[in-house]
Write an enzyme that holds these catalytic residues in place. Structure first.
Site, PDB file in Angstrom:
ATOM      1  CD  GLU A   1      32.156  32.192  28.747  1.00 20.73           C
ATOM      2  OE1 GLU A   1      31.764  33.187  28.117  1.00 20.73           O
ATOM      3  OE2 GLU A   1      31.893  32.026  29.956  1.00 20.73           O
ATOM      4  N   GLY A   2      30.354  29.486  24.451  1.00 20.93           N
ATOM      5  CA  GLY A   2      29.711  29.651  23.144  1.00 20.93           C
ATOM      6  C   GLY A   2      28.224  29.958  23.315  1.00 20.93           C
ATOM      7  CG  HIS A   3      25.496  26.987  24.857  1.00 21.65           C
ATOM      8  ND1 HIS A   3      26.265  25.975  25.380  1.00 21.65           N
ATOM      9  CD2 HIS A   3      24.772  26.425  23.858  1.00 21.65           C
ATOM     10  CE1 HIS A   3      26.010  24.855  24.741  1.00 21.65           C
ATOM     11  NE2 HIS A   3      25.108  25.088  23.811  1.00 21.65           N
TER      12      HIS A   3
ATOM     13  CE  LYS B   1      31.179  23.311  17.200  1.00 18.66           C
ATOM     14  NZ  LYS B   1      29.898  22.649  17.421  1.00 18.66           N
TER      15      LYS B   1
END
Ligand code: PAF
Length: 288
Positions: free
Chosen positions: A32-34, A149
């Site tokens: 989900e970060g990407h 991040k």
């Protein structure tokens, strides 16, 4: 969605001249970060523009002792996620397309990469800068999105773009977290259940830092002690670094922290062989 593997295919695709072209470089094993970076790129590209993602596990940013061979690879699942997010193309070059056997030119950033991950992983940021520069030259994006991040990586890429005059706007996207606070990372997949449970300590430690800063703590040494005390609550975690830095220079804060300049609290902690990183970029009391 177009899957582009070779440079001529990529050139033909970019040669269509659609703009703005917004680029998201990744090493795959998409989470989900990407996907949030891709959403940011989509929003930036708008209806007229296009989004291209690269998936390339870049060997030059791994030291011989690191996890290049075991780094998570999930090509089928990545393609499915790419389709579901509806972007325009994915560039997936084989390693021999990116690096000739006798390649001998490399980009060196030698200020912002001295500390933090640069100190723990010598040569890492040289590999990152080199591959990102190559990808920028190949993809020729108008803008590229990187996650906060990897704060140090983001700062170094911005510096490279500034110092080498790449005509690319760098966009930053916030860290995406699991419900318990753990920052999303492809390397979370390595954690066993005990390590995964313990890994929440990174975000808890940064939460303690935020609270102390919001309440008026301005002494970098005391801040570091507060964060260190939380990290020690996890018996499985072994701290690689805990640093209280100036967010612009990435050098340790000396003297009282000035809220107007902000502060970066950066962590790297090993759980077994898995090294996790996270950070807090504090820019003044929350809600102020
Ligand atoms: O952040 C990453 O996944 C990588 O360092 C990057 C920017 C794709 C370069 O290989």
């Amino acid at each position: 969605m177009n899957i582009l593997r070779e440079i001529p295919e990529l050139r033909a695709w970019t040669g269509r001249g659609v703009h703005p072209r917004v680029f998201v470089p990744t090493m795959g094993a998409l989470h989900e970060g990407h996907l949030s970076l891709i959403d940011r790129a989509r929003a930036e590209a708008g209806d007229q523009g296009e989004v291209i993602v690269s998936i390339f596990v870049n060997p030059t940013q791994f030291a011989p002792t690191e996890d290049l061979s075991t780094y998570p690879r999930a090509w089928e699942a990545d393609c499915e996620k790419c389709r579901s997010r509806g972007f325009d193309a994915v560039f997936v070059p084989p390693v021999e397309v990116m690096y000739r056997p006798d390649a001998s030119v490399r980009i060196l950033e030698d200020r912002l990469s001295r500390g933090l991950c640069g100190a723990s992983r010598p040569g890492h940021f040289g590999g990152v800068c080199t591959v990102v520069a190559k990808l920028f030259n190949l993809v020729q994006p108008d803008a590229a999105v990187f996650g906060e991040k990897d704060f140090q990586q983001l700062a170094i890429i911005r510096r490279m773009v500034r110092d080498l005059d790449f005509p690319v706007t760098i966009l930053a996207s916030p860290t995406i977290r699991e419900p318990d606070g753990l920052a999303m990372s492809s390397r979370n997949a390595y954690l066993n259940p005990e390590e995964r449970a313990g890994a929440v300590v990174l975000s808890q430690a940064l939460g303690a830092a935020r609270k102390s800063l919001d309440e008026g703590e301005r002494d970098p040494h005391r801040l570091s002690q507060i964060v260190g005390a939380v990290l020690r609550e996890s018996p499985l975690g072994k701290t690689d670094y805990l640093a209280v830095m100036h967010p612009g220079t990435l050098e340790p804060w000396i003297g009282a922290i000035h809220p107007a300049e902000g502060v970066l609290v950066a962590l790297a902690v090993f759980f077994g062989k898995t090294r996790l990183i996270d950070n807090l970029h504090w820019t003044g009391p929350s809600g102020a």
